[in-house]
Design an enzyme around this catalytic site. Structure first.
Site, PDB file in Angstrom:
ATOM      1  N   SER A 158       5.320  49.052  45.017  1.00 50.34           N
ATOM      2  CA  SER A 158       5.764  49.484  43.688  1.00 50.34           C
ATOM      3  C   SER A 158       5.122  50.836  43.364  1.00 50.34           C
ATOM      4  CB  SER A 158       5.366  48.452  42.633  1.00 50.34           C
ATOM      5  OG  SER A 158       5.892  47.191  42.987  1.00 50.34           O
ATOM      6  N   GLU A 367       3.514  39.129  45.106  1.00 54.58           N
ATOM      7  CA  GLU A 367       2.220  38.559  44.678  1.00 54.58           C
ATOM      8  C   GLU A 367       2.124  37.064  45.026  1.00 54.58           C
ATOM      9  OE1 GLU A 367       0.076  40.064  41.597  1.00 54.58           O
ATOM     10  OE2 GLU A 367       1.231  41.901  41.383  1.00 54.58           O
TER      11      GLU A 367
HETATM   12  C1  LIG Z   1      10.171  44.442  44.200  1.00 47.70           C
HETATM   13  C2  LIG Z   1       8.967  44.255  45.091  1.00 47.70           C
HETATM   14  C3  LIG Z   1       7.800  44.944  44.797  1.00 47.70           C
HETATM   15  C4  LIG Z   1       6.677  44.791  45.635  1.00 47.70           C
HETATM   16  N1  LIG Z   1       5.527  45.516  45.354  1.00 47.70           N
HETATM   17  C5  LIG Z   1       4.461  45.450  46.206  1.00 47.70           C
HETATM   18  C6  LIG Z   1       3.302  46.263  46.002  1.00 47.70           C
HETATM   19  O1  LIG Z   1       3.212  47.020  45.030  1.00 47.70           O
HETATM   20  N2  LIG Z   1       2.290  46.204  46.926  1.00 47.70           N
HETATM   21  C7  LIG Z   1       2.340  45.371  47.998  1.00 47.70           C
HETATM   22  O2  LIG Z   1       1.395  45.370  48.797  1.00 47.70           O
HETATM   23  N3  LIG Z   1       3.429  44.591  48.220  1.00 47.70           N
HETATM   24  C8  LIG Z   1       4.489  44.611  47.351  1.00 47.70           C
HETATM   25  N4  LIG Z   1       5.615  43.828  47.575  1.00 47.70           N
HETATM   26  C9  LIG Z   1       5.675  43.014  48.785  1.00 47.70           C
HETATM   27  C10 LIG Z   1       5.489  41.531  48.534  1.00 47.70           C
HETATM   28  O3  LIG Z   1       4.173  41.267  48.146  1.00 47.70           O
HETATM   29  C11 LIG Z   1       5.914  40.787  49.810  1.00 47.70           C
HETATM   30  O4  LIG Z   1       7.309  40.926  49.907  1.00 47.70           O
HETATM   31  C12 LIG Z   1       5.522  39.320  49.749  1.00 47.70           C
HETATM   32  O5  LIG Z   1       4.139  39.166  49.936  1.00 47.70           O
HETATM   33  C13 LIG Z   1       6.248  38.475  50.812  1.00 47.70           C
HETATM   34  O6  LIG Z   1       6.112  39.038  52.067  1.00 47.70           O
HETATM   35  P1  LIG Z   1       7.396  39.290  53.003  1.00 47.70           P
HETATM   36  O7  LIG Z   1       8.447  39.963  52.174  1.00 47.70           O
HETATM   37  O8  LIG Z   1       6.911  39.989  54.210  1.00 47.70           O
HETATM   38  O9  LIG Z   1       7.942  37.876  53.352  1.00 47.70           O
HETATM   39  P2  LIG Z   1       7.392  36.926  54.558  1.00 47.70           P
HETATM   40  O10 LIG Z   1       5.915  36.815  54.463  1.00 47.70           O
HETATM   41  O11 LIG Z   1       7.974  37.421  55.831  1.00 47.70           O
HETATM   42  O12 LIG Z   1       8.064  35.536  54.172  1.00 47.70           O
HETATM   43  C14 LIG Z   1       9.448  35.266  54.380  1.00 47.70           C
HETATM   44  C15 LIG Z   1       9.737  33.845  53.921  1.00 47.70           C
HETATM   45  O13 LIG Z   1       8.951  32.917  54.667  1.00 47.70           O
HETATM   46  C16 LIG Z   1       8.178  32.121  53.785  1.00 47.70           C
HETATM   47  N5  LIG Z   1       6.875  31.842  54.388  1.00 47.70           N
HETATM   48  C17 LIG Z   1       6.013  32.735  54.937  1.00 47.70           C
HETATM   49  N6  LIG Z   1       4.929  32.111  55.386  1.00 47.70           N
HETATM   50  C18 LIG Z   1       5.070  30.798  55.079  1.00 47.70           C
HETATM   51  C19 LIG Z   1       4.280  29.631  55.259  1.00 47.70           C
HETATM   52  N7  LIG Z   1       3.054  29.693  55.796  1.00 47.70           N
HETATM   53  N8  LIG Z   1       4.774  28.451  54.834  1.00 47.70           N
HETATM   54  C20 LIG Z   1       5.986  28.375  54.241  1.00 47.70           C
HETATM   55  N9  LIG Z   1       6.781  29.418  54.050  1.00 47.70           N
HETATM   56  C21 LIG Z   1       6.326  30.623  54.456  1.00 47.70           C
HETATM   57  C22 LIG Z   1       8.011  32.957  52.518  1.00 47.70           C
HETATM   58  O14 LIG Z   1       7.720  32.147  51.397  1.00 47.70           O
HETATM   59  C23 LIG Z   1       9.382  33.606  52.433  1.00 47.70           C
HETATM   60  O15 LIG Z   1      10.291  32.711  51.854  1.00 47.70           O
HETATM   61  C24 LIG Z   1       6.731  43.934  46.740  1.00 47.70           C
HETATM   62  C25 LIG Z   1       7.918  43.210  47.003  1.00 47.70           C
HETATM   63  C26 LIG Z   1       9.013  43.358  46.192  1.00 47.70           C
HETATM   64  C27 LIG Z   1      10.263  42.587  46.486  1.00 47.70           C
END
Ligand SMILES: Cc1cc2nc3c(=O)[nH]c(=O)nc-3n(C[C@H](O)[C@H](O)[C@H](O)COP(=O)(O)OP(=O)(O)OC[C@H]3O[C@@H](n4cnc5c(N)ncnc54)[C@H](O)[C@@H]3O)c2cc1C
Length: 400
Positions: A158, A367
């Site tokens: 963000s 988060e």
């Molecule tokens: C609009 C937006 C703003 C953001 N802003 C920031 C920011 O300012 N700074 C920052 O650092 N990040 C930011 N993010 C990133 C956000 O924190 C990550 O998208 C989030 O942590 C999820 O990671 P991922 O997208 O890699 O999904 P993944 O970790 O790849 O997960 C994919 C799916 O698998 C599931 N999953 C993963 N592991 C497990 C498990 N152990 N057990 C069960 N289910 C699981 C998840 O719940 C999800 O449904 C932002 C994201 C968005 C969409």
């Protein structure tokens, strides 16, 4: 136990509500349609003291408590999620972490201008290949003399294309990186102006369109060792600490979004008629409105408890996580039902509820995803997880 906001909270609530209604609400639909972040809002938020609302006055802030931070977030997200996101990354994830873990010199150099709104701050943990699994990040920080050299890319950040300062998590211990031992991670405060830093905006995003979300790259960025936040090896704890603060703002913001869904739906339900009566007269419509009201009230109590624990200086990872999880899932449900109550009109961006629906989904992902929060709460219940004391704790209020 006192469930009332005090006079300072109420004044802040009213002034934030009026500002957002007058300055942002009239143009939010257009900003959202144009996928445009309005930078002009930042100095206005700074002038209101919002960008340092709960930062102590000796560090340039308004010196209010953590309930005030939640109050502001609830009011901002009532109008649009993009406004609340500014508070989440700038105040909670970055500034409160600097306040707690930063050296005296870092606080002088960065926290004061951040709290005054002269610098805009954000937080970079996520990478293209690692979100929930933070131990999977690839960014490295190699020590060379009195500097660290950072290489890597952060994604889904963000304000990536807006911020001046970035709290970045990187591996300082290569052996621990291979073993995915989080005690090999460290935290750094990085400036956009450092050589080798570049950023961009994610243009394919379909929610929080009036907000900026992007990526940044660090290509041999030299960072003075004074910009290390905390001690070497404390990066994972610092990243999780930051989320403890960010999750309060996300919970309070989602609560504001539920209220926005409730108010828009109640208005529409009194206006729209089917089968000779206002749709609010149909029991199945009432059911959706009643659910929104109970979700609103429960979410509000949960974030208030989290903020109160912070004021008291008590550990609140469990309670704040619960507030974030509950409120964001409830806000997605409220936004979905708000679209439903609006019928076909809800499926058009002539009405705000479609925007609420798109915006609500993001908070169920960032988060800590819904699934990660479920696992955390189950682990607390099962006794698999407990919050140990940290070397540095958020300063309580009002003894800061
Ligand atoms: C609009 C937006 C703003 C953001 N802003 C920031 C920011 O300012 N700074 C920052 O650092 N990040 C930011 N993010 C990133 C956000 O924190 C990550 O998208 C989030 O942590 C999820 O990671 P991922 O997208 O890699 O999904 P993944 O970790 O790849 O997960 C994919 C799916 O698998 C599931 N999953 C993963 N592991 C497990 C498990 N152990 N057990 C069960 N289910 C699981 C998840 O719940 C999800 O449904 C932002 C994201 C968005 C969409």
């Amino acid at each position: 136990m006192n469930f009332d906001l005090n006079d300072d909270h109420r004044l802040l609530e009213q002034s934030t509500r009026e500002w957002a209604a007058q300055e942002v609400a009239p143009k939010i639909q257009q900003l959202d349609r144009e996928h445009r972040f309005d930078r002009e809002l930042l100095p206005k938020m700074a002038a209101l003291g919002l960008l340092g609302v709960c930062v102590p006055p000796n560090y340039g802030g308004a010196g209010m408590d953590y309930i005030s931070l939640g109050v502001v977030c609830e009011e901002l997200e009532y109008v649009d999620t993009s406004l609340r996101v500014i508070l989440s990354v700038h105040v909670a994830l970055n500034s409160l972490t600097l306040l707690t873990w930063g050296s005296a010199a870092l606080k002088q150099k960065y926290l004061i201008p951040q709290a005054q709104g002269r610098l805009v701050a954000t937080y970079g943990l996520t990478e293209p290949a690692a979100g929930s699994d933070a131990r999977g990040i690839q960014t490295t920080a190699e020590k060379r003399g009195d500097r660290y050299v950072l290489n890597g890319e952060k994604m889904w950040i963000s304000l990536a294309d807006v911020a001046d300062t970035f709290l970045v998590i990187a591996w300082t211990d290569q052996d621990k990186k291979r073993q995915k031992d989080p005690s090999g991670l460290s935290a750094f405060l990085i400036e956009r102006t450092f050589k080798g830093f570049s950023s961009g905006t994610l243009t394919q995003k379909w929610g929080i369109l009036a907000g900026n979300t992007g990526f940044f790259k660090m290509d041999g960025v030299e960072v003075p060792e004074e910009n290390l936040v905390g001690l070497p090896g404390e990066g994972f704890k610092i990243a999780m600490f930051a989320l403890d603060q960010g999750r309060l703002t996300v919970a309070a913001g989602a609560t504001g979004l539920i209220r926005a869904c409730r108010d828009a739906s109640a208005r529409y339900a009194r206006d729209r008629k089917t089968f000779g009566v206002e749709i609010g007269q149909h029991q199945l419509v009432k059911e959706m409105l009643a659910q929104m009201e109970s979700d609103y009230q429960a979410s509000r109590l949960l974030w208030l408890r989290s903020a109160w624990l912070k004021n008291e200086g008590r550990r609140n990872t469990r309670e704040t996580g619960l507030a974030k999880w509950f409120a964001t899932v409830a806000s997605e449900r409220a936004a979905s039902d708000a679209v439903q109550i609006h019928g076909a009109n809800g499926y058009s961006d002539e009405y705000p509820v479609g925007r609420y629906y798109r915006n609500a989904k993001g908070a169920v992902i960032y988060e800590g995803t819904r699934e990660i929060h479920k696992l955390m709460q189950a682990d607390y219940v099962l006794g698999y997880r407990a919050d140990k004391p940290l070397r540095c704790e958020l300063p309580p209020y009002p003894t800061i």
